[in-house]
Design a protein around this motif. Sequence first.
Motif, short mmCIF file in Angstrom:
data_model
loop_
_atom_site.label_atom_id
_atom_site.label_comp_id
_atom_site.label_asym_id
_atom_site.label_seq_id
_atom_site.Cartn_x
_atom_site.Cartn_y
_atom_site.Cartn_z
N ARG A 119 -42.20 -8.44 -20.24
CA ARG A 119 -42.64 -7.41 -19.29
C ARG A 119 -43.74 -6.59 -19.94
O ARG A 119 -43.61 -6.17 -21.08
N SER A 120 -44.78 -6.36 -19.22
CA SER A 120 -45.91 -5.61 -19.76
C SER A 120 -45.53 -4.14 -19.89
O SER A 120 -44.59 -3.68 -19.23
N PRO A 121 -46.24 -3.40 -20.73
CA PRO A 121 -45.99 -1.97 -20.86
C PRO A 121 -46.07 -1.27 -19.52
O PRO A 121 -45.32 -0.35 -19.23
N PHE A 122 -47.01 -1.71 -18.70
CA PHE A 122 -47.16 -1.10 -17.39
C PHE A 122 -45.92 -1.28 -16.54
O PHE A 122 -45.43 -0.37 -15.88
N GLU A 123 -45.37 -2.46 -16.57
CA GLU A 123 -44.18 -2.72 -15.77
C GLU A 123 -42.99 -1.92 -16.27
O GLU A 123 -42.17 -1.45 -15.50
N ARG A 124 -42.93 -1.77 -17.62
CA ARG A 124 -41.83 -0.98 -18.16
C ARG A 124 -41.97 0.48 -17.77
O ARG A 124 -41.00 1.15 -17.46
N LEU A 125 -43.20 0.97 -17.79
CA LEU A 125 -43.45 2.34 -17.36
C LEU A 125 -43.03 2.53 -15.91
O LEU A 125 -42.41 3.51 -15.56
N ARG A 126 -43.42 1.58 -15.10
CA ARG A 126 -43.12 1.71 -13.69
C ARG A 126 -41.62 1.71 -13.47
O ARG A 126 -41.10 2.46 -12.66
N GLN A 127 -40.93 0.88 -14.23
CA GLN A 127 -39.48 0.85 -14.14
C GLN A 127 -38.91 2.22 -14.47
O GLN A 127 -38.03 2.74 -13.80
N LYS A 128 -39.46 2.83 -15.51
CA LYS A 128 -38.99 4.14 -15.93
C LYS A 128 -39.17 5.16 -14.80
O LYS A 128 -38.29 5.95 -14.52
N PHE A 129 -40.33 5.12 -14.17
CA PHE A 129 -40.58 6.08 -13.10
C PHE A 129 -39.76 5.76 -11.87
O PHE A 129 -39.33 6.65 -11.15
N ASP A 130 -39.55 4.48 -11.62
CA ASP A 130 -38.75 4.11 -10.47
C ASP A 130 -37.32 4.62 -10.61
O ASP A 130 -36.66 4.96 -9.64
N ASP A 131 -36.86 4.68 -11.85
CA ASP A 131 -35.49 5.13 -12.08
C ASP A 131 -35.37 6.65 -12.06
O ASP A 131 -34.29 7.18 -11.88
N ALA A 132 -36.48 7.33 -12.26
CA ALA A 132 -36.43 8.79 -12.33
C ALA A 132 -36.22 9.39 -10.95
O ALA A 132 -36.63 8.83 -9.94
N ASP A 133 -35.58 10.52 -10.93
CA ASP A 133 -35.39 11.22 -9.68
C ASP A 133 -36.71 11.82 -9.22
O ASP A 133 -37.46 12.37 -10.00
N LEU A 134 -36.95 11.68 -7.94
CA LEU A 134 -38.12 12.29 -7.37
C LEU A 134 -37.72 13.65 -6.80
O LEU A 134 -37.15 13.74 -5.73
N GLU A 135 -38.00 14.67 -7.56
CA GLU A 135 -37.63 16.00 -7.10
C GLU A 135 -38.87 16.87 -7.02
O GLU A 135 -39.61 17.02 -8.00
N CYS A 136 -39.07 17.45 -5.86
CA CYS A 136 -40.23 18.31 -5.66
C CYS A 136 -40.01 19.62 -6.42
O CYS A 136 -38.98 20.26 -6.28
N ARG A 137 -41.02 19.99 -7.20
CA ARG A 137 -40.88 21.21 -7.99
C ARG A 137 -41.14 22.45 -7.15
O ARG A 137 -40.85 23.57 -7.56
N SER A 138 -41.71 22.27 -5.99
CA SER A 138 -42.03 23.42 -5.15
C SER A 138 -40.84 23.84 -4.30
O SER A 138 -40.52 25.02 -4.21
N CYS A 139 -40.17 22.88 -3.69
CA CYS A 139 -39.09 23.25 -2.76
C CYS A 139 -37.76 22.65 -3.16
O CYS A 139 -36.73 22.96 -2.56
N GLY A 140 -37.75 21.79 -4.19
CA GLY A 140 -36.48 21.23 -4.64
C GLY A 140 -36.01 20.02 -3.86
O GLY A 140 -34.92 19.51 -4.08
N TYR A 141 -36.86 19.56 -2.95
CA TYR A 141 -36.50 18.38 -2.16
C TYR A 141 -36.32 17.18 -3.07
O TYR A 141 -37.14 16.91 -3.93
N LEU A 142 -35.22 16.48 -2.87
CA LEU A 142 -34.95 15.30 -3.69
C LEU A 142 -35.11 14.05 -2.84
O LEU A 142 -34.37 13.84 -1.88
N ASP A 143 -36.09 13.24 -3.20
CA ASP A 143 -36.38 12.04 -2.43
C ASP A 143 -35.73 10.83 -3.09
O ASP A 143 -36.16 10.36 -4.14
#
Length: 64
Positions: A5-29
């Motif tokens: 797996r390329s570094p890019f793919e590993r990075l993307r995996q890392k971000f895909d696993d991270a919670d998407l939380e808006c820092r402005s309103c706290g919305y969790l996607d």
Amino acid sequence: MSVYRSPFERLRQKFDDADLECRSCGYLDLEGGWRVTTSGSRVQYQFACPSCGAVETREVRLAP
Ligand SMILES: [Zn+2]
């Protein structure tokens, strides 16, 4: 058995696993994902909050 797996793919995996939380309103996607754009050795991740419209941006430099 190993899968290369390329570094890019590993990075993307890392971000895909991270919670998407808006820092402005706290919305969790939990369904959404980062929009990925690359330029040279930089990778930019963007997430537009569907609740308040704020845009989260992360920038990652790929190691040479
Ligand atoms: Zn928001």
